[in-house]
Design an enzyme around this catalytic site. Structure first.
Site, mmCIF file in Angstrom:
data_model
loop_
_atom_site.group_PDB
_atom_site.id
_atom_site.type_symbol
_atom_site.label_atom_id
_atom_site.label_comp_id
_atom_site.label_asym_id
_atom_site.label_seq_id
_atom_site.Cartn_x
_atom_site.Cartn_y
_atom_site.Cartn_z
ATOM 1 N N GLU A 1 12.612 -11.130 -26.247
ATOM 2 C CA GLU A 1 13.495 -11.865 -25.324
ATOM 3 C C GLU A 1 12.804 -12.137 -23.983
ATOM 4 O OE1 GLU A 1 17.021 -9.440 -25.284
ATOM 5 O OE2 GLU A 1 17.499 -9.920 -27.384
ATOM 6 N N HIS B 1 24.250 -9.192 -20.793
ATOM 7 C CA HIS B 1 23.441 -8.958 -22.000
ATOM 8 C C HIS B 1 22.320 -7.997 -21.653
ATOM 9 C CE1 HIS B 1 20.731 -9.508 -25.387
ATOM 10 N NE2 HIS B 1 19.767 -9.668 -24.499
ATOM 11 N N ASN C 1 31.884 -10.904 -21.595
ATOM 12 C CA ASN C 1 31.636 -9.483 -21.330
ATOM 13 C C ASN C 1 30.493 -9.255 -20.337
ATOM 14 O OD1 ASN C 1 29.493 -10.076 -22.978
ATOM 15 N ND2 ASN C 1 30.096 -8.755 -24.670
ATOM 16 N N LYS D 1 25.684 -12.948 -17.412
ATOM 17 C CA LYS D 1 26.190 -14.131 -18.105
ATOM 18 C C LYS D 1 26.991 -15.028 -17.150
ATOM 19 C CE LYS D 1 26.304 -11.676 -22.573
ATOM 20 N NZ LYS D 1 27.133 -11.260 -23.732
ATOM 21 N N TYR E 1 20.019 -15.731 -29.623
ATOM 22 C CA TYR E 1 21.068 -15.084 -30.417
ATOM 23 C C TYR E 1 20.909 -15.384 -31.908
ATOM 24 C CZ TYR E 1 23.943 -13.372 -26.496
ATOM 25 O OH TYR E 1 24.434 -12.679 -25.414
HETATM 26 P P1 ATP Z 1 24.687 -8.916 -26.016
HETATM 27 O O1 ATP Z 1 23.737 -9.241 -27.148
HETATM 28 O O2 ATP Z 1 25.305 -10.153 -25.416
HETATM 29 O O3 ATP Z 1 24.061 -7.995 -25.027
HETATM 30 P P2 ATP Z 1 25.878 -6.863 -27.592
HETATM 31 O O4 ATP Z 1 24.472 -6.520 -27.947
HETATM 32 O O5 ATP Z 1 26.736 -5.802 -26.999
HETATM 33 O O6 ATP Z 1 25.923 -8.098 -26.603
HETATM 34 P P3 ATP Z 1 26.044 -8.286 -30.075
HETATM 35 O O7 ATP Z 1 26.533 -7.662 -31.319
HETATM 36 O O8 ATP Z 1 24.587 -8.545 -29.921
HETATM 37 O O9 ATP Z 1 26.624 -7.437 -28.863
HETATM 38 O O10 ATP Z 1 26.837 -9.646 -29.911
HETATM 39 C C1 ATP Z 1 26.382 -10.645 -29.008
HETATM 40 C C2 ATP Z 1 27.555 -11.240 -28.295
HETATM 41 O O11 ATP Z 1 28.374 -11.914 -29.262
HETATM 42 C C3 ATP Z 1 28.479 -10.223 -27.643
HETATM 43 O O12 ATP Z 1 28.092 -9.929 -26.313
HETATM 44 C C4 ATP Z 1 29.813 -10.927 -27.673
HETATM 45 O O13 ATP Z 1 29.944 -11.813 -26.571
HETATM 46 C C5 ATP Z 1 29.730 -11.757 -28.925
HETATM 47 N N1 ATP Z 1 30.400 -11.069 -30.027
HETATM 48 C C6 ATP Z 1 29.933 -10.030 -30.740
HETATM 49 N N2 ATP Z 1 30.812 -9.631 -31.671
HETATM 50 C C7 ATP Z 1 31.879 -10.479 -31.541
HETATM 51 C C8 ATP Z 1 33.121 -10.603 -32.216
HETATM 52 N N3 ATP Z 1 33.450 -9.797 -33.218
HETATM 53 N N4 ATP Z 1 33.964 -11.583 -31.802
HETATM 54 C C9 ATP Z 1 33.629 -12.416 -30.800
HETATM 55 N N5 ATP Z 1 32.475 -12.347 -30.125
HETATM 56 C C10 ATP Z 1 31.601 -11.392 -30.487
HETATM 57 MG MG MG Z 2 23.081 -7.966 -28.649
#
Ligand code: ATP
Ligand code: MG
Length: 136
Positions: free
Chosen positions: A127, A116, A113, A9, A49
């Site tokens: 994706e 992805h 974080n 990211k 997303y």
């Molecule tokens: P990614 O899809 O980015 O790999 P992930 O699969 O670990 O991450 P997801 O649940 O898919 O997590 O959420 C996508 C992204 O949305 C997360 O990486 C984070 O940046 C953001 N996100 C998720 N939950 C929250 C939350 N409760 N508050 C703020 N941001 C969040």
């Molecule tokens: Mg995810």
């Protein structure tokens, strides 16, 4: 053989951590099958997303992922490569991600974080087609 989509990211590019992340993926034994440094356009980020469209953090998430270049990767290895990458990444919230994981070692905030990884074989296929439509 399995493939998954990884996005280093914008925060990982800005912080100079792309090398560290790619090194961890390669040292694990996975292979980079495609790579491109690109600023993701908003419509593509929203499709990527789309499962989160109704969440309160959606706007912040899309703004973040589109703010600067990201390194898009197709990572290749065994059938469950998506799961291997998710294990290397650690959980979504870096404040609870264990040491030894990318998020646990290198990040502090849930939005920023670093990485992805697709969360299953169907997500990986969807994706990869979104970001690398020409990849065979
Ligand atoms: P990614 O899809 O980015 O790999 P992930 O699969 O670990 O991450 P997801 O649940 O898919 O997590 O959420 C996508 C992204 O949305 C997360 O990486 C984070 O940046 C953001 N996100 C998720 N939950 C929250 C939350 N409760 N508050 C703020 N941001 C969040
Ligand atoms: Mg995810």
């Amino acid at each position: 053989m399995g493939r998954t989509l990884v996005i280093c990211k914008p925060d990982s590019v800005e912080r100079g951590l792309v090398g560290e992340i790619v090194t961890r993926i390669e040292r694990k034994g996975l292979r980079i099958a495609a790579a491109e440094l690109r600023t993701i356009e908003r419509p593509l980020a929203e499709r990527h997303y789309e499962e989160h469209r109704d969440k309160p953090f959606f706007e912040a998430l899309v703004s973040f992922i589109t703010r600067a270049p990201a390194l898009l990767l197709v990572v290749e290895g065994p059938e469950d490569t998506w799961r291997i990458v998710r294990t290397l990444m650690g959980p979504t919230d870096p404040s609870t991600a264990p040491p030894g994981t990318i998020r646990g070692d290198l990040a502090t905030e849930t939005t920023e974080n670093l990485i992805h990884g697709s969360d299953g074989p169907e997500s990986a296929e969807r994706e990869i087609a979104l970001f690398f439509p020409g990849l065979r």
